[in-house]
Design a protein around this motif. Structure first.
Motif, short mmCIF file in Angstrom:
data_model
loop_
_atom_site.label_atom_id
_atom_site.label_comp_id
_atom_site.label_asym_id
_atom_site.label_seq_id
_atom_site.Cartn_x
_atom_site.Cartn_y
_atom_site.Cartn_z
N UNK A 12 1.19 -1.15 0.08
CA UNK A 12 -0.23 -0.12 0.26
C UNK A 12 1.00 1.02 -0.03
N UNK A 13 2.55 1.02 0.91
CA UNK A 13 3.29 2.59 0.73
C UNK A 13 3.13 2.70 -0.97
N UNK A 14 4.16 1.05 -1.09
CA UNK A 14 4.89 1.62 -2.81
C UNK A 14 3.04 2.08 -3.53
N UNK A 15 1.90 2.14 -3.67
CA UNK A 15 0.70 2.12 -4.37
C UNK A 15 0.61 3.90 -4.12
N UNK A 16 1.17 4.00 -2.92
CA UNK A 16 0.42 5.53 -2.65
C UNK A 16 2.06 6.54 -3.25
N UNK A 17 3.22 6.05 -2.88
CA UNK A 17 3.86 6.19 -3.81
C UNK A 17 3.79 6.67 -5.57
N UNK A 18 3.67 5.41 -6.35
CA UNK A 18 3.41 5.49 -7.55
C UNK A 18 2.76 5.75 -7.78
N UNK A 19 0.83 6.30 -6.92
CA UNK A 19 -0.10 7.81 -6.94
C UNK A 19 0.13 8.74 -6.94
N UNK A 20 1.75 9.37 -6.57
CA UNK A 20 2.41 9.91 -6.39
C UNK A 20 2.77 10.26 -7.64
N UNK A 21 3.29 9.60 -8.16
CA UNK A 21 5.07 9.68 -8.93
C UNK A 21 3.63 9.61 -10.58
N UNK A 22 2.21 8.56 -10.54
CA UNK A 22 2.07 8.71 -11.58
C UNK A 22 1.30 10.61 -11.64
N UNK A 23 0.35 11.09 -10.29
CA UNK A 23 0.33 12.22 -11.68
C UNK A 23 0.69 13.76 -11.34
N UNK A 24 2.03 13.68 -11.22
CA UNK A 24 3.47 14.05 -11.32
C UNK A 24 3.24 14.00 -12.74
N UNK A 25 3.77 12.56 -12.57
CA UNK A 25 3.62 12.76 -14.45
C UNK A 25 2.65 13.13 -15.27
N UNK A 83 0.91 15.57 -14.73
CA UNK A 83 0.37 16.83 -15.23
C UNK A 83 1.39 17.86 -16.04
N UNK A 84 2.57 16.97 -15.54
CA UNK A 84 3.86 17.41 -16.23
C UNK A 84 3.28 16.68 -17.31
N UNK A 85 3.21 15.91 -17.72
CA UNK A 85 3.43 16.13 -19.62
C UNK A 85 2.66 16.49 -19.78
N UNK A 103 4.30 16.89 -29.29
CA UNK A 103 3.18 17.12 -28.77
C UNK A 103 2.00 16.16 -28.59
N UNK A 104 2.16 15.32 -29.48
CA UNK A 104 0.96 14.44 -28.98
C UNK A 104 1.88 13.15 -28.13
N UNK A 105 2.52 12.82 -28.25
CA UNK A 105 3.80 11.47 -27.60
C UNK A 105 3.23 12.55 -26.00
N UNK A 106 3.53 13.82 -25.64
CA UNK A 106 3.34 14.18 -24.52
C UNK A 106 2.05 14.01 -23.72
N UNK A 131 1.23 11.84 -21.22
CA UNK A 131 -0.66 12.42 -19.43
C UNK A 131 -1.48 11.47 -19.88
N UNK A 132 -2.18 11.03 -20.64
CA UNK A 132 -3.89 10.46 -20.63
C UNK A 132 -3.08 9.09 -19.23
N UNK A 133 -1.86 8.03 -20.42
CA UNK A 133 -1.27 6.95 -19.75
C UNK A 133 -1.18 7.11 -18.41
N UNK A 134 -0.42 8.01 -18.18
CA UNK A 134 -0.21 8.29 -15.86
C UNK A 134 -1.50 8.61 -15.67
N UNK A 135 -2.35 9.41 -16.18
CA UNK A 135 -3.69 9.67 -16.11
C UNK A 135 -4.40 9.06 -15.30
#
Length: 184
Positions: free
Chosen positions: A92-105, A107-109, A144-147, A151-155
Motif C-alpha cells: 500500500x505504501x508503494x502504491x501511494x508513492x506510485x500514485x503520487x508519481x503518476x499524478x506528477x508525470x 500533469x507534467x506531460x 505534442x502528441x507524445x506528451x 499524460x493520458x497513460x499516467x492519468x
C-alpha cells in the motif's frame, strides 16, 4: 572506434601470413574501408539490439509480475503482496508513492504537451509560407502528441491506483469519478 591501418601495418605476431595473401590485400582493404564508411559495425549492433528487444517483448511478463485482481477487476492487495513477497502495508505504501508519481508525470506531460503546442503555433505563425514551414510543423506535432499520450497513460494509471480497480482506457473515460489525476 579505432582505425585499422591495414594488413601491412599490423603486428605480424597476431596474424600469420598466408601464401599469396598480398594479392588479396588491396581488395580486403577496400572492403574494410567501405564497411567502416557504411557503418556496418553500428548497423550490426543495432540489429542485435532490435533482436534482443523483440525477444524480450515475445517473452512478456512472467506470471505473477503484475497486480492481482478479482473477477470484477478490483485490486486484491493481500494477494498481490503475497505474490510479490512483501507485506500488505509495504504494498500500500508503494502504491501511494506510485500514485503520487503518476499524478506528477500526468500533469507534467500535460503541461509539456501544451507548451510544445504553443511553441508549434508560435513557430508556425513566425515562419514564412514555404515548404519548410509545413515540414517543420509535421516534425513538431509528434512531440505534442507524445506528451499528451503519456499524460493520458499516467492519468489512467493514477485512476487505477486511486479507485483500486484494473480497468480499460474506455472505463477510465466513462467513469463518474473525477477525471483529473490526484496525488492524495
Amino acid at each position: 572506434m579505432s582505425i585499422d591501418l591495414g594488413p601491412g601495418l599490423r603486428d605480424a605476431a597476431k596474424e600469420p601470413r598466408r601464401r599469396m595473401s598480398w594479392v588479396l590485400a588491396g581488395p580486403r582493404w577496400v572492403l574494410r574501408r567501405s564497411g567502416e564508411a557504411a557503418g556496418t559495425r553500428e548497423i550490426r549492433g543495432g540489429a542485435r539490439l532490435i533482436r534482443h528487444l523483440a525477444a524480450v517483448l515475445r517473452r512478456g511478463q512472467p506470471a505473477g509480475a503484475g497486480p492481482v485482481a478479482d473477477e470484477n477487476g478490483r485490486l486484491d492487495a493481500a494477494a498481490t503482496a503475497f505474490v510479490m513477497g512483501i507485506s500488505e502495508n509495504e504494498l500500500r505504501r508503494i502504491w501511494a508513492i506510485r500514485r503520487k508519481q503518476s499524478a506528477r508525470v500526468a500533469w507534467g506531460c500535460f503541461a509539456a504537451g501544451w507548451g510544445f503546442l504553443a511553441l508549434w503555433a508560435w513557430q508556425a505563425m513566425g515562419t514564412p509560407w514555404t515548404q519548410e514551414r509545413v515540414w517543420a510543423a509535421v516534425q513538431f506535432l509528434p512531440f505534442c502528441a507524445a506528451f499528451f499520450v503519456l499524460s493520458f497513460r499516467s492519468a489512467w494509471q493514477n485512476w487505477q491506483l486511486r479507485t483500486g480497480q484494473l480497468g480499460s482506457a474506455g472505463d477510465y473515460l466513462r467513469t463518474a469519478e473525477p477525471f483529473w489525476p490526484s496525488a492524495g
